[in-house]
Design an enzyme around this catalytic site. Structure first.
Site: not given
Ligand code: 3PY
Ligand code: MG
Length: 252
Positions: A69, A44, A148
């Site tokens: 990430r 993101h 998640e």
């Protein structure tokens, strides 16, 4: 000197910065503050391979380990991030055993995985020769599968049992979205307490590391007291906004 992997395996709680802005100077400034580690977000956040390569250099030269990430399903990037000197890989949306196997294949050397040889930058940054890199590469890097989603939570034991998966990283935002069937984005919801505790307990029983994303220090402390050991806090825009607010408050 103990590596980040050694410290996590000894049970130390590691607080990581979380940098979304693709600017090496920001990552380096974060590394020169009190964080134990600084992670770069390509999912993101806006980091790309070049900004990751440059930022890892700034973080390591500031004396801290770097994490990355990677984007969803980008296992090739996980391998490249290790080649660039990252010591921790966080892979989002690992929802099945097949996803976890693909992650291991890209990040661990044979016979555990199929990581291809080429860690020139990592060896330069960490002062390693090729045979030491080959012998220690798998144990000195930590690969975390993000749990998640509902699917991931259902197969967390299978993912944790996989050789080469060093642990899991719990994402409370997506967990709230998927467990509420798309009705809520509420990472601090009380009804998440049970799955959040279950994930860290399962990791502990498997003898593996649990990490989590925390939006603030209160959440970070709560996760640490449950047994989460790699806790990322951020992103960097939050640090900037808090710094500006504190400065302006000082005028009043
Ligand atoms: C989540 O909470 O879903 C995350 O991915 C944390 O960054
Ligand atoms: Mg997420």
């Amino acid at each position: 000197m103990m590596t980040l992997a050694d410290r996590l395996r000894c049970g130390e709680t590691i607080y990581s910065g979380w940098i979304a802005t693709p600017e090496p100077l920001i990552a380096e400034v974060a590394a020169r503050q009190g964080f134990d580690c600084v992670s770069l977000d390509m999912q993101h956040g806006l980091h790309d391979p070049i900004s990751v390569m440059r930022s890892i250099g700034g973080i390591v030269h500031a004396g801290k380990p770097a994490g990355v990430r990677v984007p969803v399903g980008d296992f090739a990037m996980a391998s490249r991030a290790l080649d660039m000197g990252a010591e921790i890989i966080i892979a989002p949306m690992i929802n099945s055993l097949a996803d976890a196997e693909a992650l291991v294949a890209a990040t661990k050397y044979p016979p555990i995985g199929g990581r291809s040889w080429g860690p020139a930058r990592a060896m330069m940054l960490h002062g390693l020769d090729p045979s030491t890199q080959l012998a220690t590469g798998d144990t000195s890097s930590i690969v975390l599968a993000m749990i998640e989603t509902r699917e991931a939570a259902d197969v967390v034991d299978d993912i944790l049992a996989l050789d080469g998966i060093d642990g899991v990283f719990m994402g409370p935002s997506d967990l709230s979205v998927t467990l509420s069937d798309g009705q809520e984005i509420e990472p601090a919801a009380e009804w998440l307490d049970e799955p959040i505790k279950r994930i860290v307990d399962r990791a502990g029983e498997a003898g593996k590391i649990a990490g989590a994303f925390a939006f603030n220090a209160t959440r970070a402390r709560a996760f640490a007291s449950l047994g989460y050991r790699f806790i990322a806090m951020g992103p960097d825009q939050v640090y900037l906004a808090a710094g500006i607010r504190a400065l302006l408050d000082g005028l009043r």
